[in-house]
Scaffold this active site. Structure first.
Site, PDB file in Angstrom:
ATOM      1  N   ASP A   1       0.783  -1.236   0.000  1.00 20.27           N
ATOM      2  CA  ASP A   1       0.000   0.000   0.000  1.00 20.27           C
ATOM      3  C   ASP A   1       0.813   1.283   0.000  1.00 20.27           C
ATOM      4  O   ASP A   1       0.366   2.286  -0.548  1.00 20.27           O
ATOM      5  CB  ASP A   1      -0.962   0.014   1.187  1.00 20.27           C
ATOM      6  CG  ASP A   1      -2.077  -1.033   1.039  1.00 20.27           C
ATOM      7  OD1 ASP A   1      -2.526  -1.244  -0.088  1.00 20.27           O
ATOM      8  OD2 ASP A   1      -2.478  -1.616   2.062  1.00 20.27           O
TER       9      ASP A   1
ATOM     10  N   TYR B 258     -10.006  -0.685   3.054  1.00 20.64           N
ATOM     11  CA  TYR B 258      -9.438  -0.846   4.391  1.00 20.64           C
ATOM     12  C   TYR B 258      -9.030   0.486   4.996  1.00 20.64           C
ATOM     13  O   TYR B 258      -8.577   1.377   4.296  1.00 20.64           O
ATOM     14  CB  TYR B 258      -8.185  -1.720   4.333  1.00 20.64           C
ATOM     15  CG  TYR B 258      -8.360  -3.036   5.025  1.00 20.64           C
ATOM     16  CD1 TYR B 258      -8.361  -3.110   6.415  1.00 20.64           C
ATOM     17  CD2 TYR B 258      -8.551  -4.204   4.308  1.00 20.64           C
ATOM     18  CE1 TYR B 258      -8.541  -4.325   7.051  1.00 20.64           C
ATOM     19  CE2 TYR B 258      -8.733  -5.421   4.942  1.00 20.64           C
ATOM     20  CZ  TYR B 258      -8.730  -5.473   6.313  1.00 20.64           C
ATOM     21  OH  TYR B 258      -8.914  -6.661   6.942  1.00 20.64           O
TER      22      TYR B 258
END
Lengths: 560, 560
Positions: free
Chosen positions: B202, B290
């Protein structure tokens, strides 16, 4: 031991002339003497039918923190009933008593110019009052939880009939029938004469609840706390009140219950966040030098966190060394860390074993190991070579549930109700989420480890049996390890779809460091009991966010 | 990827007729379509010189939570630069799109009768204001700490030049030169066509800071928080402000900094307790579904706790199953948990790797493994058979410091300054105290694990090198794992008494459960950087207890 056994034993050696002479020879005035009653474990001694105890002493001259001034190497063996001195061992005459300087921890003993005000006042405030009520003095009702709370002389705090409200059905559902600190095991790692026997089992030997003193109302717990008294019997049966032994309060640390913000990718501009507020039940036991802070923390999402904090004062050993540069032989074993001139903090472990009689929607439950394993793909199946798979294995008997945690063979550990399923067919359950996973590394045949054999595994599951509540055995003092959780579990009884008890041990290895001198900043570990397919969905989906108009208006006390 | 790359990719498939036809065939109106840009890792594809991306789509009809309504099995491969559709794979036509019911998490979408007010308002209050100041917009000074704080598009928050004041000398001492989230690795555990490539990194692929949205001022952080903005470049170089990206606040949860009460045994009547107040620096990144909450928590006792909370929304898979009782073959692999009708929460791991350039009293430090080992006693030496011993081993080279944590071979991990000793001769240091210890179990030769090889160990130590800051490599997108921490460390350079960087990976195995639907209650793990013989003694011995007269006076907002 009763409190009376302990206190009377500390003074008994003064009746012995040889003892008094030894003390005076060390330059300690008898009025400055502080002695401690030390459980001696069991090492195959002959006096099996006598209640024995060892006593070691300290100088409390010029400090409240006598623990830092050991009269090293002097051990008195007593008959606890007759108070007869059976043996005096004195192997430390060449070891100086460490100095008092810098040992006192009381605020009143700090020089005015040394006091450190680091922060402005900060406080947890609830101007509309707490959100919990306590009925019949013991039944706590808060948010979606209710449970019974009871002080106990051996276990400390006992939480029972913990139940949580289901947001879908409105029904209040059973989670845990009873949970408490069943036993502690605190072996020190020094095999020499004055230390080898220090392998405490604080609940069964000293009484974890008996040692819980009244809590400090603004510092042990925040100002918004409610207190509960304990009522215990003295040795002669007279009841006495231990006031403010347990506190109950709502906690908010600024944490987040759940959140989602849409990212710049979708640009939807959504942001939904819920603050996390919990209910804490706290007890602090002072087993002589050490302080154990035990918290049961209830979350609105159904999670129960059980946390143990270690603070207080180290048990230290006197030494002739004042600096590490005096040790020429690098292999020399200090059994710990030189913390100050003439003071060694001895390495030790702490194990705190919890009894958790889970009742997930009823008393008959099963224990499931959800093993997480690597699965290799077949050639051509996928560009991936591997992935993780979860295999569910129901424990049939006790030996299936003797769990040594392993990082490279991970698993989840569920207690489920096999007869009750969610809407989409998953069995309802709670999982124990390990934390504080230090394991006992002592030889299994070492006498203290036999007595503390309940620490051979971190997790055990037994069928409920009224006589199996104390992990080290009902009678622990001078026990031989014949009545421990390990012995019971090895019977390998059936535990599937039965009224089962889950046992979890929190462990700490403690290599002292100078920051622990003269009093230790708190070190904590915790484990969780967490819903797993117990609710149909997130049980706190529908709670509101904080809004400014609900929050209190506060001003400084000085301006009030 | 830039944000512009990501957003433009999500709309690009609509230019393709076959894509539009497929969507309409599934009964989804194009105006209800929500698509996500998915990094595709590297699996040896031929198009090595193109920037590729995969796109998958959802229906957002009747819910803000489109993530719970996947159009399963449909994957579009795009050229990120030309936006050309290279391939459409559609293997999920027989899988229904899960229903919208019960998926929306917004408070405004909850029925009035369903809203749950569980608790009275509670708030952290500091009527005299915060105890910190922020100089030059970035230099935070609080209690005995000071550090520089900077928002970063890739790392999120960067903490640098963290220093703590020594209570004895009054001197401000270096602890950490720089610390930040270097990379994440989030492999999903499903090797099938539409899922195998979901192995996100990420920070390097999406920008952990780029995805950090403005914090909610009463819910992401408490009311007493201060906020810091980020200033980032858009793809064309234009700077833009990300407001309220980081918050800074003092936290008090009712916890105890240190305590000791004398027990009933000594009867000395002493009780000294200090409340524990900390400073939290927080950022929350929303990487599509998320949410990662990253906290740097500074304690007055010198400890730094680095905590990552996971919340937000699961990445789920559509399925034809509505109930587990439809699965006759027990061996059938769902790759996760059935969370609701037609919704599977796929098993995945989260690894968050931190770069920690420690500078303990200067830049040249050493890494010491303090191994805790069982020592057997010699016959006749002691009634004890065994005890634990701590062996100090200085790591000479990088391979000595490639650490896989093991519960039955425990150790402490110290970063020390070998040239500076305490008064009694211990080297000054900090230790990293592991937590969140889940390890990657994937095959080391699996392509995603080669790219995420920085998770092969939980701890690494490298010599400082300006070009080695991003654990997955400087350029991560479609990387082949040729420039990771694992590659650097295998050079096995000398790390003794050097300017060293410590790397720690927090890990989570996540087997979803129904409570994670439709949005997840926060799950957290943390690790600590803790002083170990850094101070001569407890550095907060001399702080005052709370007293009533200092605490605020508050009333309910409604009565104000």
């Amino acid at each position: 031991m009763t409190i009376e056994d302990m206190t009377s034993s500390t003074w008994a050696p003064l009746a012995d002339e040889e003892f008094n002479r030894t003390i005076l020879e060390r330059g300690v005035d008898l009025k400055d003497l502080a002695c401690l009653p030390i459980s001696l474990g069991w090492y195959g001694e002959k006096e099996e039918n006598r209640r024995l105890i060892k006593v070691q002493c300290y100088s409390m001259k010029d400090t409240a923190n006598f623990y830092m001034r050991p009269i090293e190497g002097l051990t008195i063996l007593l008959d606890m009933d007759t108070k007869e001195v059976l043996e005096i061992t004195d192997k430390g005459k060449n070891i100086p008593i460490p100095k008092a300087v810098n040992t006192d921890y009381r605020y009143s003993a700090q020089g005015l110019h040394q006091r450190m005000k680091l922060i402005n006042p900060i406080s947890l405030e609830q101007p509309e009052g707490p959100s919990f009520v306590i009925e019949d003095e013991h039944l706590v009702k808060w948010a979606n939880w209710e449970f019974h709370l009871k002080p106990d002389p051996r276990a400390g705090a006992i939480v029972s009939q913990a139940r949580v409200r289901d947001p879908d059905s409105g029904e209040i559902r059973n989670v845990m029938y009873k949970g408490f600190t069943s036993e502690l095991f605190v072996p020190y790692m020094d095999p020499t004469d004055a230390w080898y026997f220090k392998t405490y089992m604080d609940a069964g030997e000293y009484g974890f609840g008996l040692q819980a003193m009244p809590l400090d109302p603004l510092n042990d717990c925040p100002r918004n706390a409610h207190y509960m008294d304990g009522v215990f019997p003295a040795a002669d049966g007279t009841p006495y009140v231990r006031s403010n032994m347990i506190c109950i309060f709502e906690s908010y640390a600024g944490d987040i219950g759940w959140r989602h913000a849409e990212s710049p990718i979708t640009g939807m501009g959504i942001k939904e966040v819920r603050p996390k507020v919990t209910l804490v039940v706290r007890m602090a036991a002072s087993v002589a030098n050490y302080d154990y802070i035990v918290d049961w923390e209830f979350q609105t999402d159904g999670l129960i966190r059980i946390k143990v904090g270690l603070s207080g004062i180290l048990m230290v050993k006197g030494t002739a060394y004042e600096n590490m540069n005096q040790i020429s032989n690098q292999a020399e074993n200090l059994f710990g860390t030189l913390l100050s001139e003439n003071v060694i903090g001895v390495i030790h472990d702490h194990f705190i074993t919890f009894y958790l009689d889970m009742d997930i929607d009823g008393s008959d439950n099963s224990f499931v190991k959800v093993n997480i394993k690597r699965q290799e793909t077949s050639p051509g199946e996928s560009p991936r070579r591997s992935y993780l798979k979860a295999d569910r294995n129901v424990a049939k008997t006790e030996k299936d549930a003797q769990i040594k945690l392993k990082l490279y063979d991970p698993a989840e550990f569920h207690v489920i109700n096999p007869t009750k399923k969610t809407r989409v067919g998953n069995p309802v359950g709670y999982k124990v989420v390990p934390g504080g996973t230090a394991a006992s590394l002592l030889d299994r045949e070492d006498p203290p480890q036999k007595r503390g054999a309940f620490t051979n595994n971190q997790i055990w599951v037994t069928p409920y049996n009224e006589s199996e509540q104390w992990a080290g055995g009902l009678f622990v003092y001078q026990s031989k390890g014949e009545d421990t959780l390990a012995v019971w579990s090895d019977r390998d009884r059936s535990i599937e779809n039965k009224d089962i008890v889950l046992w979890y041990t929190l462990g700490f290895h403690h290599i002292p460091c100078q920051e622990d001198f003269p009093i230790m900043p708190t070190v904590s570990s915790s484990f969780d009991l967490k819903p797993v397919n117990f609710f149909e969905s997130n049980p706190i989906l529908r709670i509101p966010p904080n809004v400014e108009k609900d929050l209190p208006v506060c001003k400084a006390a000085a301006s009030a």
